[in-house]
Scaffold this active site. Structure first.
Site, mmCIF file in Angstrom:
data_model
loop_
_atom_site.group_PDB
_atom_site.id
_atom_site.type_symbol
_atom_site.label_atom_id
_atom_site.label_comp_id
_atom_site.label_asym_id
_atom_site.label_seq_id
_atom_site.Cartn_x
_atom_site.Cartn_y
_atom_site.Cartn_z
ATOM 1 N N HIS A 160 40.609 44.589 52.931
ATOM 2 C CA HIS A 160 41.165 44.468 51.583
ATOM 3 C C HIS A 160 40.182 43.719 50.691
ATOM 4 O O HIS A 160 40.326 42.515 50.457
ATOM 5 C CB HIS A 160 42.505 43.732 51.672
ATOM 6 C CG HIS A 160 43.129 43.388 50.356
ATOM 7 N ND1 HIS A 160 42.980 44.148 49.211
ATOM 8 C CD2 HIS A 160 43.941 42.337 50.013
ATOM 9 C CE1 HIS A 160 43.666 43.584 48.222
ATOM 10 N NE2 HIS A 160 44.248 42.495 48.677
ATOM 11 N N GLY A 186 48.216 38.316 43.690
ATOM 12 C CA GLY A 186 48.169 36.865 43.660
ATOM 13 C C GLY A 186 48.707 36.267 42.371
ATOM 14 O O GLY A 186 48.684 36.894 41.317
ATOM 15 N N CYS A 241 51.138 43.864 46.420
ATOM 16 C CA CYS A 241 51.422 42.521 45.916
ATOM 17 C C CYS A 241 50.164 41.976 45.250
ATOM 18 O O CYS A 241 49.055 42.443 45.509
ATOM 19 C CB CYS A 241 51.895 41.596 47.033
ATOM 20 S SG CYS A 241 50.709 41.344 48.368
ATOM 21 N N CYS A 250 44.337 41.149 43.107
ATOM 22 C CA CYS A 250 44.315 42.240 44.087
ATOM 23 C C CYS A 250 44.553 43.601 43.449
ATOM 24 O O CYS A 250 44.168 44.621 44.013
ATOM 25 C CB CYS A 250 45.368 42.005 45.167
ATOM 26 S SG CYS A 250 45.280 40.387 45.939
#
Length: 394
Positions: A342, A375, A373, A89
């Site tokens: 996203h 992954g 955050c 991300c």
């Protein structure tokens, strides 16, 4: 190192009915690069020293060293190099911090950094082959590999972060985004994208596809919890599956001044941190603590926050840790990923572009952060300084 300007495509819904279903991922990046150069004719193309483009699923039209291939497709001189980068991300965020580090070191004067994710063509995890030892040696729980399950785990770890709070935050995100669009805050950074559909012909993407204006807490309460029976994570209090691309121009400050490039914000510092993969959503907390400590700042010094809303619970965990109210006006004042979407590796530069535009309106604010955050159990935070800061005058 300064952030000059950022643009993005409108974000689409992933899948066969999404507006980018028949549009290539690399063509989205090409549009972004061309738009950056179109908006800044004062930047000669041959002065670009690097093109760093992130993608989480580097396969098909998101593969083949996309930073280099998109650079060629966009018409940059062949002398301009490029590369691909991946931190799930935080791909675009890492493209920025990596090229910014090169600028600080003196290796570059100007770079283009960004990210793309076409989750309709390339679902997260396509083609991956996790080592079986992750589970056989109990290095991680199997839930660590499913982002929605990690969000449920975060609810477990912090029981006071209830579904009701998550739904209220999600509804507020949709409302703030809708208000920002109507006020003209969101939209100027868009590059229109020509789309093609075998059934409907040609179209033009000019607005984000995922937002749901008019979302209510009552409506969110009715949604299913796909990651756990009687769970708390729903399609309404999490970001969706999306397609889109982002990009920005970064420069050494004196070079920017020499060329007459605008200065949107200055990078103060950044940090990445690892956490338990099973609760990856808590990653922004240690990353922010680390970045603040290295910069000699405190959380109270931060006047604007752009926090990626992968899941509402993940943002709430961050806010609770730092004693910030769920509805603090400094946080995601134009809404967030729950509304706009996203597209994994692209989102970091969306956060930066919005913060830069907010800085221009808020000379009373000196520092802001972009944080997200990541992954497999990480967080990333970048601290920025407002070049328009008026010294604290109201």
């Amino acid at each position: 190192m300064v952030f000059v300007d950022g643009v993005r495509t409108p974000f689409g819904k992933a899948g066969p009915k999404g507006m980018y279903a028949e549009t290539r991922a690399d063509d989205l990046v090409v549009k972004v690069i061309r738009e950056l150069l179109r908006r800044h004719p004062e930047l000669p193309a041959d002065r670009v020293d690097e093109v760093a483009i992130a993608a989480t699923t580097q396969i098909g039209d998101q593969g083949l060293t996309i930073g280099r291939t998109a650079s060629l497709l966009a018409g940059l001189p062949r002398s301009v190099p490029g590369y691909a980068i991946d931190r799930m991300c935080a791909g675009a965020m890492t493209a920025v911090t990596t090229t910014a580090s090169g600028i600080a070191f003196g290796a570059y004067d100007i770079a283009i950094a960004g990210g793309v994710e076409h989750m309709g063509r390339h679902p997260m995890g396509e083609g991956v082959d996790p080592n079986p030892r992750f589970l056989s040696d109990r290095l991680v729980d199997e839930s660590a590999l499913v982002m929605g399950q990690t969000a449920e785990n975060l609810h477990d770890r912090f029981p006071h972060l209830t579904k009701e709070r998550a739904d209220a935050f999600a509804a507020a995100s949709q409302a703030k985004y809708d208000a920002a669009v109507k006020a003209g805050k969101i939209g100027p950074e868009f590059v229109p994208v020509a789309t093609r559909s075998a059934e409907q012909g040609w179209g033009l993407a000019t607005t984000d596809e995922p937002p749901r204006p008019g979302t209510t807490v009552e409506g969110l309460a009715e949604l299913k919890t796909p990651f756990r029976p009687h769970g708390r994570v729903t399609a309404g209090n999490a970001a969706g599956l999306n397609d889109g691309a982002t990009g920005c121009i970064l420069a050494e400050e004196e070079t920017a001044k020499e060329l007459g490039l605008p200065i949107g914000m200055r990078m103060v510092g950044y940090a990445f941190a690892g956490v338990d993969p099973e609760v990856m959503g808590v990653g922004p907390v240690p990353a922010t603590e680390k970045a603040l400590s290295r910069a000699g700042l405190k959380i109270d010094d931060i006047g604007l926050f752009e926090i990626n809303e992968a899941f509402a619970v993940q943002v709430l965990a961050f806010l609770d840790h730092f004693g910030i109210a769920d509805d603090d006006p400094r946080v995601n004042q134009w809404g967030g990923a729950i509304a706009t979407g996203h597209p994994l590796a692209s989102s970091g530069v969306r956060l930066m572009t919005q913060l830069s535009r907010q800085f221009a309106e808020r000379p009373d604010v000196r520092y802001g952060i972009t944080t997200m955050c990541i992954g497999i159990g990480m967080g990333g935070t970048v601290i920025w300084e407002n070049p328009h800061w008026n010294g604290g005058e109201k």
